[in-house]
Design an enzyme around this catalytic site. Structure first.
Site: not given
Ligand code: ADP
Length: 401
Positions: A11, A93, A182, A211, A243, A335, A386
């Site tokens: 990626n 990717r 996505h 998300l 964004r 998650e 992914e």
């Molecule tokens: P990316 O789009 O960079 O792949 P991810 O899917 O890894 O992002 O998500 C990152 C976001 O997930 C972080 O910016 C944070 O807001 C959120 N996040 C990660 N762990 C937690 C948690 N335990 N509780 C709440 N939000 C979380």
């Protein structure tokens, strides 16, 4: 003869390369890592070896070629080099595949040319993806390289949902339409949700809420994507980390004509300084939840604006699908952030949607149902993967799967 059962997933971003080596026989990941700050004065390579040991190298990586060569050397040091007979393919990717690429595609010169032609609609992403493919091809010219597109899963969206209501001649000339992103994650999660429920994906209607820092929703009918919230670019739709998501296009004219901001400044504002970050100064949901808990008004507003938009898409896709069997939350926020899942679904019993507070508060890396038995719509947390999806698609394409 050694069987080729492994896929290297690459990626390549604008200043980073993430990689995972996945064994398709048993799903193990013998190696993984990332190179950061490519092209900057101080780069970093973090490599996880088969025994779990992490090796970190701090040195400049002037370009993607240097970064990928360093990755190849790390893999070789573990006996997993690019020349290893176990390697069946490299899966790349690629963010934008336009209308043409509806499925994973074996990279040829002609395919590369076509991906290059899409650079004007994906100026931030496709150039790095192309470089990744070129460098990997140069390192192992005989190995199948497979491009897996973020847009591919969304190419089934019907024309009336994909078109913006503008002059089709102008739209077509500039390739303006809703492509969505996505897609690899939405596809993986829709299928994993069916697996979790013990159903055939073809008989399941799912709303997938991806998300992460970037965020998008999709409506999937019987395994086929019929709508998604991102559009021509990943700016449309949900409130994201940085964004804005949906915004009246008139705001852009106003900021330009009345506010005196240039188009580049507005681009930067909406893509990098808006969303949760713009509303409260933080884009990490953990921090926002902590601040909101302490009564911080800006963090609370950011949380509520985020959830409000999510609910609008949930309701919108409910109407698009007509019948919803499941709602799947995925990616970093989906998650992990139970309060987001609770707030997004509260008060929707009339729609057959309920979440059990106890199940919702369980922390686990496994796919799990969080709705009570009486809920007509199953609400689930389904971790995305992914890389595995890219590896599976690449492996199947080269005929090994
Ligand atoms: P990316 O789009 O960079 O792949 P991810 O899917 O890894 O992002 O998500 C990152 C976001 O997930 C972080 O910016 C944070 O807001 C959120 N996040 C990660 N762990 C937690 C948690 N335990 N509780 C709440 N939000 C979380």
């Amino acid at each position: 003869m050694t069987e080729a059962t492994r896929v290297l997933v690459l990626n390549a971003g604008s200043s980073s390369v993430k990689y995972q080596l996945i064994d398709m026989l048993d799903g193990t990941r013998p190696a993984a890592g990332l190179v950061e700050r490519i092209g900057e004065g101080s780069g970093r390579l973090k490599h996880t070896a088969p025994d779990g040991a992490v090796r970190e190298t701090m040195q400049p990586y002037p370009d993607h070629a240097a970064a990928l060569k360093a990755v190849a050397a790390e893999l070789a040091a573990d006996g997993l080099g690019l020349d290893s007979p176990e390697l069946a393919a490299i899966g790349h990717r690629v963010v934008h595949g336009g209308k043409r690429f509806t499925a994973p595609t074996l990279v040829t010169d002609e395919v590369l040319t076509e991906i290059r032609r899409l650079v004007p609609v994906a100026p931030l992403h496709n150039p790095a993806n192309i470089t990744g493919i070129e460098v990997a091809r140069a390192l192992r010219p005989d190995l199948p390289q497979v491009a897996v597109f973020d847009t591919a899963f969304h190419t089934t969206i019907p024309e009336h949902a994909a078109r913006y209501a503008i002059d089709p001649a102008i739209a077509d000339e500039h390739r303006v339409r809703r492509y969505g992103f996505h897609g690899t994650s939405h596809q993986y999660v829709a299928r994993a949700t069916a697996r979790l429920l013990g159903k055939d994906p073809a008989e399941l209607n799912v709303i997938v809420l991806h998300l992460g820092n970037g965020a998008s929703a999709s409506a999937v009918a019987g395994g086929v994507c019929v709508d998604t919230s991102m559009g021509l670019t990943p700016l449309e739709g949900l409130v994201m980390g940085t964004r804005s998501g949906d915004i009246d296009p008139g705001v852009i004219f106003h900021l330009n004509r009345v506010g005196g901001l240039s188009i580049d400044e507005i681009d930067d504002l909406l893509n990098r300084r808006s969303g949760l970050l713009g509303l409260c100064g933080d884009n990490d949901m953990r921090e926002i939840l902590r601040r909101a808990e302490e009564g911080d008004a800006a963090a609370e507003l950011a949380f509520r604006a985020y959830v409000h938009r999510l609910r609008k898409y949930l309701g919108g896709y409910y109407a698009v699908l007509g019948r919803v069997d499941a709602i799947a939350f995925t990616a970093g926020v989906g998650e992990n952030a139970a309060p987001v899942r609770a707030a997004a679904t509260v008060g929707l019993e009339e729609l057959g949607i309920a979440v059990d507070p106890e199940l919702n508060s369980v922390r686990s890396a496994e796919a799990r149902v969080i709705s009570p038995a009486y809920s007509r719509v199953t609400v689930a947390v389904v971790p995305t993967d992914e890389e595995l999806e890219i590896a599976q698609q690449a492996y199947a394409l080269v005929g090994a799967g």
